[in-house]
Design a protein around this motif. Structure first.
Motif: not given
Length: 125
Positions: A78, A103, A107
């Protein structure tokens, strides 16, 4: 992944994420293929998918380095895209920062890291 492969990937990643212009304009063929494979997808969904794919190798590199610290993989997965998007927003006026990119990048990193760890566990049984 070899050290040379890792260095080449990281150099390529730096070019892609730190380029003053978004590289979509140079990826027409990739977008045409993606829309042919996924005809109901829109541009944002295809871009999201490409961002996931772009960070899969990062997860492959990260997993063995932080194997004993699973929480660190989560933090790095992140933190790196967050820093990249902040840098793009602050220092690259031709780029647009997006939480969707953070995101998608996280991911991709996490998916690959989980896959690598799962394969490692399966092979060491």
């Amino acid at each position: 992944m070899s050290a040379i492969g890792a260095a080449l990937y990281l150099a390529g990643l730096a070019v892609v994420v730190l380029s003053p212009e978004h590289l979509d304009g140079h990826a027409d063929l990739l977008f045409r293929v993606a829309f042919r494979l996924f005809p109901s997808a829109n541009g944002r969904e295809v871009d999201f998918g490409f961002n996931v794919l772009l960070f899969l190798p990062f997860g492959i590199l990260l997993a063995p380095l932080l194997r004993s610290h699973a929480w660190a993989v989560l933090v790095v997965a992140w933190a790196v895209p967050t820093v990249i998007e902040i840098a793009q927003g602050l220092f690259l006026p031709g780029r647009v920062s997006s939480i969707f990119d953070v995101v998608a990048n996280a991911a991709g990193t996490l998916t690959a890291a989980l896959f690598v760890e799962g394969m490692r566990r399966r092979l060491t049984r």
